[in-house]
Design a protein around this motif. Sequence first.
Motif, PDB file in Angstrom:
ATOM      1  N   TRP A 195      -5.786  15.807 -24.296  1.00 41.03           N
ATOM      2  CA  TRP A 195      -6.164  14.406 -24.224  1.00 41.03           C
ATOM      3  C   TRP A 195      -6.554  13.927 -25.619  1.00 41.03           C
ATOM      4  CZ3 TRP A 195     -10.989  12.135 -25.327  1.00 41.03           C
ATOM      5  CH2 TRP A 195     -12.001  13.044 -25.655  1.00 41.03           C
ATOM      6  N   HIS A 196      -6.575  12.622 -25.803  1.00 38.57           N
ATOM      7  CA  HIS A 196      -7.018  12.037 -27.068  1.00 38.57           C
ATOM      8  C   HIS A 196      -7.623  10.667 -26.791  1.00 38.57           C
ATOM      9  CE1 HIS A 196      -3.085  10.217 -26.499  1.00 38.57           C
ATOM     10  NE2 HIS A 196      -2.509  11.384 -26.692  1.00 38.57           N
ATOM     11  N   PRO A 197      -8.461  10.189 -27.677  1.00 36.22           N
ATOM     12  CA  PRO A 197      -9.120   8.901 -27.449  1.00 36.22           C
ATOM     13  C   PRO A 197      -8.202   7.701 -27.636  1.00 36.22           C
ATOM     14  CG  PRO A 197      -9.788   9.839 -29.552  1.00 36.22           C
ATOM     15  CD  PRO A 197      -8.978  10.884 -28.871  1.00 36.22           C
ATOM     16  N   ALA A 198      -6.994   7.920 -28.113  1.00 33.14           N
ATOM     17  CA  ALA A 198      -6.052   6.821 -28.320  1.00 33.14           C
ATOM     18  C   ALA A 198      -5.185   6.609 -27.081  1.00 33.14           C
ATOM     19  CB  ALA A 198      -5.156   7.112 -29.524  1.00 33.14           C
ATOM     20  N   THR A 199      -4.765   5.375 -26.873  1.00 32.39           N
ATOM     21  CA  THR A 199      -3.757   5.077 -25.851  1.00 32.39           C
ATOM     22  C   THR A 199      -2.392   5.444 -26.421  1.00 32.39           C
ATOM     23  OG1 THR A 199      -5.071   3.268 -24.935  1.00 32.39           O
ATOM     24  CG2 THR A 199      -2.712   3.234 -24.472  1.00 32.39           C
ATOM     25  N   GLU A 200      -1.486   5.933 -25.577  1.00 33.71           N
ATOM     26  CA  GLU A 200      -0.174   6.385 -26.051  1.00 33.71           C
ATOM     27  C   GLU A 200       0.946   5.695 -25.277  1.00 33.71           C
ATOM     28  OE1 GLU A 200       2.130  10.563 -27.171  1.00 33.71           O
ATOM     29  OE2 GLU A 200       0.214  10.619 -26.103  1.00 33.71           O
ATOM     30  N   SER A 255      -5.994   6.046 -22.640  1.00 28.59           N
ATOM     31  CA  SER A 255      -6.824   6.902 -23.487  1.00 28.59           C
ATOM     32  C   SER A 255      -7.702   7.793 -22.616  1.00 28.59           C
ATOM     33  CB  SER A 255      -7.704   6.047 -24.400  1.00 28.59           C
ATOM     34  OG  SER A 255      -8.552   5.214 -23.629  1.00 28.59           O
ATOM     35  N   GLY A 256      -7.920   9.008 -23.075  1.00 31.15           N
ATOM     36  CA  GLY A 256      -8.781   9.945 -22.363  1.00 31.15           C
ATOM     37  C   GLY A 256      -8.127  10.644 -21.189  1.00 31.15           C
ATOM     38  N   LEU A 300       0.699   5.556 -30.864  1.00 28.51           N
ATOM     39  CA  LEU A 300      -0.705   5.800 -30.550  1.00 28.51           C
ATOM     40  C   LEU A 300      -1.549   4.700 -31.204  1.00 28.51           C
ATOM     41  CD1 LEU A 300      -0.707   9.615 -31.289  1.00 28.51           C
ATOM     42  CD2 LEU A 300      -1.227   8.636 -29.069  1.00 28.51           C
ATOM     43  N   ASP A 316      -5.698   2.600 -31.111  1.00 31.04           N
ATOM     44  CA  ASP A 316      -7.090   2.542 -30.668  1.00 31.04           C
ATOM     45  C   ASP A 316      -7.279   1.325 -29.770  1.00 31.04           C
ATOM     46  OD1 ASP A 316      -9.800   2.531 -30.299  1.00 31.04           O
ATOM     47  OD2 ASP A 316     -10.318   2.537 -32.428  1.00 31.04           O
ATOM     48  N   MET A 317      -7.433   1.557 -28.466  1.00 33.40           N
ATOM     49  CA  MET A 317      -7.577   0.474 -27.497  1.00 33.40           C
ATOM     50  C   MET A 317      -8.850  -0.335 -27.728  1.00 33.40           C
ATOM     51  SD  MET A 317      -6.421  -1.158 -24.865  1.00 33.40           S
ATOM     52  CE  MET A 317      -5.235  -0.226 -23.888  1.00 33.40           C
TER      53      MET A 317
END
Length: 307
Positions: A60-65, A95-96, A113, A115-116
């Motif tokens: 997972w990552h904090p960015a939306t993809e 994200s997440g 990718l 940052d939402m």
Amino acid sequence: MERASIPYFTPQVITEFRELQYKEHIKRSVTGEYEPVIFPPGSSVRLWVNQENDAYETHWHPATEIVVPIENIYTVRIQQEEYVLQPGEIFIIPSGELHEFLRPDFGTRLIFLFDMAVLQSIKGFPYLISTFSKPVLITPQSPVYHSEMKLLYQIFCDYYSQSSLRELMIFSKLTNFYVEYKENQRALASPVPKQHQKDIMDRLNIVFFYISQHYTEDIPLEKAAEIAGFSKYHFSRIFKEFSGQNYFDYLSHLRVQTAERMLLVPGSSITDIAYQSGFGSLCAFNRAFKKKNQCTPSEYRNKHSSI
């Protein structure tokens, strides 16, 4: 498998984008299940044309993809569901969200990718949260497909431009991308005449903004209905019709998202996190958290302890 005919992203365009991205030296790494997204200096977006055939295990990552296969299929597993993406389909991963990529032996796909949080700061954006809190697939059969592909193409062009305003240009188009999809979904589902929709949305946006500022507090349905100027029963129906979720599910989603972020910070007890994120009891918190993540808060914290 032959390359599909995809609007805007012709073979020549893909080649040009790949030549431009070589300057960026893109490298992705996953530690445990966590992938830190490395954006270019001063930026909140990362785009590239991907031709790797390595698989990425659950992460997972904090960015939306956003993923768009160009050549060959691309398989994504999210929780218990498997999505086999066909060339040209647009897939949005929140994200997440824990997800896994099963890459074929060959192929090309677009990866985006971002940052939402940049969009979430815009007044009115909370209205879109319920739609994009889960994976979204946009196929060529969707009425908005062509316009969405055009916006993605323009975003890629902006990204590789030398403009000092490229970040602003990208996020303005990304806002349109989200709004167009949501407005189309609403138009398909809502029987409300267009002349009445603006008045309803103006009222609901006041509620969405209020919720975004106070969702960790107790906000009874009656309070939200009063803010919107509707009766409780009319508000419940309108809220679900326009957001896609009932009022309490929407509140619960925001609170669970907040709890997820808090669980990544060591030190706080799960009981404290439950109350600080807006839940009235530990039982209600555990139930809502498990419904969204298919695991308990403790299990979630252990899974992400490698950060």
